[in-house]
Structures are given as C-alpha cells and as structure tokens.
Enzyme design. Structure first.
Site, PDB file in Angstrom:
ATOM      1  N   HIS A 195       0.884  -1.113   0.111  1.00 14.71           N
ATOM      2  CA  HIS A 195       0.089   0.170   0.186  1.00 14.71           C
ATOM      3  C   HIS A 195       0.832   1.217  -0.075  1.00 14.71           C
ATOM      4  O   HIS A 195       0.490   2.213   0.563  1.00 14.71           O
ATOM      5  CB  HIS A 195      -1.143  -0.048   1.244  1.00 14.71           C
ATOM      6  CG  HIS A 195      -1.977  -1.075   1.087  1.00 14.71           C
ATOM      7  ND1 HIS A 195      -3.002  -1.224   0.631  1.00 14.71           N
ATOM      8  CD2 HIS A 195      -1.928  -2.213   1.839  1.00 14.71           C
ATOM      9  CE1 HIS A 195      -3.610  -2.419   0.776  1.00 14.71           C
ATOM     10  NE2 HIS A 195      -3.073  -3.018   1.350  1.00 14.71           N
TER      11      HIS A 195
ATOM     12  N   ASN B 292      -9.737  -3.695   1.453  1.00 15.45           N
ATOM     13  CA  ASN B 292      -9.349  -3.578  -0.129  1.00 15.45           C
ATOM     14  C   ASN B 292     -10.931  -3.404  -0.881  1.00 15.45           C
ATOM     15  O   ASN B 292     -11.947  -3.507  -0.238  1.00 15.45           O
ATOM     16  CB  ASN B 292      -8.825  -4.754  -0.251  1.00 15.45           C
ATOM     17  CG  ASN B 292      -7.536  -4.976   0.262  1.00 15.45           C
ATOM     18  OD1 ASN B 292      -6.763  -4.147   0.638  1.00 15.45           O
ATOM     19  ND2 ASN B 292      -6.965  -6.272   0.311  1.00 15.45           N
TER      20      ASN B 292
END
Length: 492
Positions: A65, A138
């Site tokens: 990320h 997500n």
C-alpha cells in the site's frame, strides 16, 4: 496537541527564514567559503543543516500500500445498530464521527501509476470519543490465501522479481498454483474491476471477519462493506494505458479536485452478521478470508454513510505519516480469523519501523479524545509530560481502571498444532458463480487476461495445466476456453 502551533513555516509569521533552531538567516542562497573562489567551510552550520535535512526527507515506504492518497471527512450513523454493538460512535442515528481515509494500490511502489491492475486499499480511521477505530480493507471482498503464515509469501510472489525488479506473472501463478482457494480473488483481480476508474467509484470491503458485541454481551461475527453512492466504475486496458501514459496520479488528482470543487465522495456502510453460536451451521467457513459470505444467505444491513469533504493540508504529514494499526474501540473486537489476528501485529509493527515507536503521537494518528497511559519516552517522543508517577497503580495518581465493557464470550478448547481450515468446499464454487454472473463480453475479457498471464514464457506446462484444472472445476466452459487458447486439454 495542536499541529498548527508548531509549524516552523508559518507558526509565528516571521518575515525571514530561520534555522531549525530559530536563528535568523541573512543569506539563504550562498554557502560560506574562503573568499569568492575558496573551499566551503565546515563551520557553515546553515548549509550542513540544510543538506542533512534534505538527505533525510524520505522515510521507508510501506511494504504494501505504498502508493496512496488521503482525504478527511465524517461518518454518520443512518440506521440503528445498537442491538449489535455498544460502540459509542454507533450509538444512534445522526451521530457523526470525524474520519480520515486512505486509498492505495497494494503491490506497487510509492510513485507507480494509479492505472495498474492491482487490488486497491480502502482504510478508514474513525476518531471516536472512545479512541481510534481503524477499519483497514481492500476493494475486493476476499484475499488470495487463508492462513497468515502465507501472507509474506503471497505478497513477495506479486512483488517484482528480486533479481531483475520486473513484475512477472509466472511468479504469482507459480505460488498460487499451490492455493486453489485463490481462485475467487483472481476472479476479481482479472475482472474489469481490477482497474478502478478512480477512488471515488470504488467499493471497499473489510475482508476479514470482526466481532460486534452489544451491551448485553452478545457477540456476532461481522463483515463491513463500503458502497459508493456514485456507482462502481472501472477502466479497460486501452483506457488505462491512455490515462496512465498522460497522468500517473490521475486517481489522486480526481479525488483532490472533486473535493475542492464541492463534489464530495460518499459511500454507504453495510454489514453482514453471523451469531457466534451459528458459525458452524453454514456450509462455508465464516473465518476463511478466501470466500465471501453469500448475500442471499447473510443479507446486508445498512449502518451509515461516509462523506469526504476536506482535502488534507500536507501530503507527507497526513498521507505518508498516516498510520493504520488495527485499533479497536469497545463494542468491536477481533474474531478468530487467522489473517486478522496476524494483521493486528503486522500493521502496528510496520508503523514502528516506518515512523518510530511513538508514531501514535503524530497529530494525524493521535486520538482526538482524552487519553493517558505510562508509555514514556523512546525515539522521537515529543509529548510534554510533567507527572512524577509513571507506573500503575499508585496512591499518588488518580488514574484507575475504566469500566469493564463486553468482550466476545467464546470458550476455546483444542490442542496446540499447525492445521488448515477444514472447510474447503468453496475453493471453486464461488469463483465459478462469479464468472457465470457476467455478460459474455465480460467473460471474454477475463479469459483474455488470464490467458495472457499464463502465456508468460517462464510459466511451465505443469503450472498451466494446474490452472486449467482449477478453472475447469470452477466452470467447465471457462476451463475449456482457457485450454483451447493454450492448446492444452482440460483435466478435472
């Protein structure tokens, strides 16, 4: 702590530049040297400070990320869920809680294009009256593996080749060939939703099962779902190439400019819940992150809305130093989900590596409610404290235990062992169901993408045959199509 009070750039509105220690600078364009053409002097503290600060500007990027964008706003409860949780920020419809949200790609580096085929992160930090609650998820409802021991390996498999730093499909196809449970994640990854058009038109999922506990102590497993009010939109490859070729930060720009223009992104929060005592009554394992809870079996229930109405003031301070650490508040707890429990350590640990042990003192991460403990000192501790008692308990300090709040009452028994989740009957079913739900043109695009991945020259015949077998078990016609393109025979 008020972050604006300590900004050296504008806190005191000085008419001139100063050093970090506050001394005035009368020349910020020339070094101190011996005459016009002589060498630089080591005593030029101003230059040394400027260069030393510059060479230390960057911090370690997130191991996953890394590429992301943040925005601020609020969460508002719209439906009564007090029967499910005693969490204060969910106490009644109309209650608003300030939040900061970070969207991200998962695998690629900090400066990578936002048009790559990659899962997206959707992380929300709620600044509640009882502390921070971090809901980290997500844009896919499932993950590629179900056991936390395999998490570092699946990430490494998707990361670039350590020898060449090239991202190659043979690596993750090889690894995931040992994991048929990854099929449903691939049915999302290679679907059209694999490249969201921007962050505003993207769903979010908590992925793992948490626990909700009400005032009576009744516990339920819960999964969280964020649904964008403007709908889900994605890009096909041709558009992604065009957009990414002209602007590698298109999603960040879209988010920033939309908020600046007053077009505030909004999502609705829904939950699915399963009573603790009913966990074993389903033909799927509720704690398995590789499968979705069927909505016709476990229906969605509305909770509230998320609105992002303010851009961040500084990218480094409120995006790079923003840290999610799976924080909990009373009324919400972890479940026995193996992936979730490992993440509860991994997230906090990686923040200590990136930002130091006192990362929760940074303004963007600190709770906005009163908070107190005896976690003292350490690197980069900048909290001013003058108390004489830094232990507990003490008759010289009025600090006491808080009122007890409900926790999941599950009773555990079993022997110490390393074992797999026993219910694996959904490795293929849900992936096949998802494929069959698509229109023919969408099915064709999925086949083309997966065949392209299998066509990597380093993918062996063994790995190709395994994947053809997997997809045949998910849907016979899908397996036959892939086999035909690869000039292979499908095997059950």
């Amino acid at each position: 702590m008020d972050p604006y009070k300590y900004r050296p750039s504008s806190a005191y509105n000085t008419p001139f530049c100063t050093t970090n220690s506050g001394a005035p600078i009368w020349n910020n364009t020339a070094v101190m040297s011996v005459g016009e053409r002589g060498p630089i002097l080591l005593e030029d503290y101003q230059l040394i400070e400027k260069i030393a600060t510059f060479t230390r500007e960057r911090i370690p990027e997130r191991v996953v990320h890394a590429r992301g964008a943040s925005a601020k706003g609020f969460f508002e409860v719209t439906h009564d869920v007090s029967d499910l949780s005693c969490a204060d920020f969910l106490r009644a419809p109309g209650v608003q809680t300030p939040v900061i949200v970070r969207f991200s790609t998962v695998i690629h580096e900090r400066v990578s294009p936002e048009t790559v085929r990659d899962p997206r992160g959707f992380a929300v930090k709620f600044y509640t009256r009882e502390g921070n609650f971090d809901l980290v998820g997500n844009n896919f409802p499932v993950f590629f593996v179900r056991d936390a021991m395999q998490f570092p390996d699946v990430i490494r498999a998707f990361k670039p080749n350590p020898k060449s730093h090239l991202q190659e499909s043979w690596r993750f196809l090889d690894f995931c060939s040992y994991h048929p449970e990854s099929l449903l994640s691939f049915a999302w990854f290679y679907d059209d939703v694999g490249i969201p058009i921007n962050y505003r038109h993207m769903e979010g999922f908590g992925v793992q099962a948490y626990s909700l506990i009400n005032k009576a102590g009744k516990a339920r497993l819960v999964k969280f779902h964020w649904k964008p009010t403007c709908g889900v939109k994605s890009m096909l490859e041709e558009e992604a190439i065009r957009v990414g070729g002209s602007n590698h930060s298109h999603a960040t720009q879209d988010l920033y400019e939309s908020i600046a223009a007053g077009n505030f992104p909004e999502w609705r929060l829904y939950i699915q819940t399963i009573d603790y005592e009913d966990q074993n009554n389903y033909d799927f394992e509720p704690l398995d992150t590789t499968i979705a809870w069927p909505e016709d079996v476990v229906p969605l229930r509305p909770v509230g809305r998320l609105v992002l109405n303010k851009n961040i003031d500084n990218f480094f301070a409120e995006n790079e130093m923003l840290a999610f650490s799976m924080s909990l508040v009373p009324g919400i707890h972890y479940s026995d989900d193996k992936m979730l429990q490992a993440r509860s350590f991994a997230y906090a640990d990686t923040q200590r590596h990136r930002l130091g042990p006192n990362y929760l003192q940074l303004p963007v991460n600190a709770p906005k409610c009163p908070h107190h403990n005896n976690h003292h000192e350490g690197f980069m501790n900048f909290m001013h404290r003058d108390e004489e008692v830094n232990y507990f308990p003490s008759r010289y300090d009025a600090c006491r235990h808080a009122e007890k709040y409900p926790m999941p009452p599950n009773v555990l028994s079993g022997k110490r062992e390393r074992c797999v989740i026993p219910k694996e009957n959904h490795n293929f079913k849900q992936a096949g169901d998802r494929y069959r739900s698509w229109a023919p043109d969408r099915q064709e695009r999925f086949v083309n993408r997966f065949v392209e991945a299998l066509s990597d020259s380093k993918v062996t015949h063994e790995v190709r045959n395994i994947w053809i077998s997997y997809w045949t078990q998910a849907d016979r016609s899908l397996g036959q199509k892939i086999a035909s393109r690869m000039n292979a025979r499908p095997n059950m």
